[in-house]
Scaffold this motif. Sequence first.
Motif, PDB file in Angstrom:
ATOM      1  N   ASN A   1     -53.100 -14.550  27.594  1.00  0.00           N
ATOM      2  CA  ASN A   1     -53.856 -15.760  26.980  1.00  0.00           C
ATOM      3  C   ASN A   1     -54.690 -15.255  26.916  1.00  0.00           C
ATOM      4  O   ASN A   1     -55.922 -16.604  25.723  1.00  0.00           O
ATOM      5  CB  ASN A   1     -52.834 -16.680  27.796  1.00  0.00           C
ATOM      6  CG  ASN A   1     -53.406 -16.601  29.225  1.00  0.00           C
ATOM      7  OD1 ASN A   1     -54.282 -15.441  29.855  1.00  0.00           O
ATOM      8  ND2 ASN A   1     -53.164 -17.457  30.384  1.00  0.00           N
TER       9      ASN A   1
ATOM     10  N   MET B   1     -56.921 -17.045  23.355  1.00  0.00           N
ATOM     11  CA  MET B   1     -57.869 -17.965  23.749  1.00  0.00           C
ATOM     12  C   MET B   1     -59.430 -17.647  22.963  1.00  0.00           C
ATOM     13  O   MET B   1     -60.047 -18.700  22.812  1.00  0.00           O
ATOM     14  CB  MET B   1     -58.603 -18.481  24.689  1.00  0.00           C
ATOM     15  CG  MET B   1     -57.927 -19.439  25.602  1.00  0.00           C
ATOM     16  SD  MET B   1     -57.807 -20.117  27.473  1.00  0.00           S
ATOM     17  CE  MET B   1     -58.320 -18.518  28.329  1.00  0.00           C
TER      18      MET B   1
ATOM     19  N   ASP C   1     -53.217 -18.630  18.469  1.00  0.00           N
ATOM     20  CA  ASP C   1     -52.259 -19.592  19.260  1.00  0.00           C
ATOM     21  C   ASP C   1     -51.132 -19.302  18.954  1.00  0.00           C
ATOM     22  O   ASP C   1     -50.941 -18.367  18.049  1.00  0.00           O
ATOM     23  CB  ASP C   1     -52.767 -20.437  17.809  1.00  0.00           C
ATOM     24  CG  ASP C   1     -53.961 -21.309  18.413  1.00  0.00           C
ATOM     25  OD1 ASP C   1     -54.376 -21.292  19.410  1.00  0.00           O
ATOM     26  OD2 ASP C   1     -54.518 -21.511  17.548  1.00  0.00           O
TER      27      ASP C   1
END
Length: 204
Positions: free
Chosen positions: A162, A166, A171
Amino acid sequence: MIRFLVALAAALSLSGCGYNQFQSLDEQVNASWAEVLSQYQRRADLIPNIVNTVKGEANFEQETLTRVVEARARATAVQVTPELVNDAEALKKFQAAQGELSSALSRLLVVTENYPNLRANQGFQDLRVQLEGTENRITVARNRYIQAVSAYNVHTRSFPNNLTAMVFGYDPKPNFTVQNEAAITTAPTVDFGTAQPKAPAASR
């Protein structure tokens, strides 16, 4: 030598944080989506032949044919771009249009059971078999896409991936919804031989 070591360290860090896996999973999603589109296009290409064959039957319900033609027009009018798989609202509209076409086709095939000449028309029966096969391919392709997106989203949300997501802007992707899945899978449930003629379903 220093540049080589820096490049090596960067490569190892990207590999360790799931960057390479992002590339692989993203490609799988894109490939699965392309197959979904291919099968929906195959169905759209069959519909004019089906409609033209049914038009030859005297007194066939014009409203039913019109609904199929209009639903096909709306489904094929949805602009499909590579970005669509990342746009939840656009994907929802695409699903809705395809679901509407599935419902219109399902009604058409049910109504044709009331016309003996169509049931005896070998050309029409061949088209129905082709449509059944296409609907099955759509189901398989859609399920593969759902699995590909699920794998991508799990990877995106897992730590430390994750963090990589970012940094690089990966996404989670929208997926087919349960409600639309139910609508889209209506058409394949058609009996091609033994079913008794049924009254047309009430329109909503």
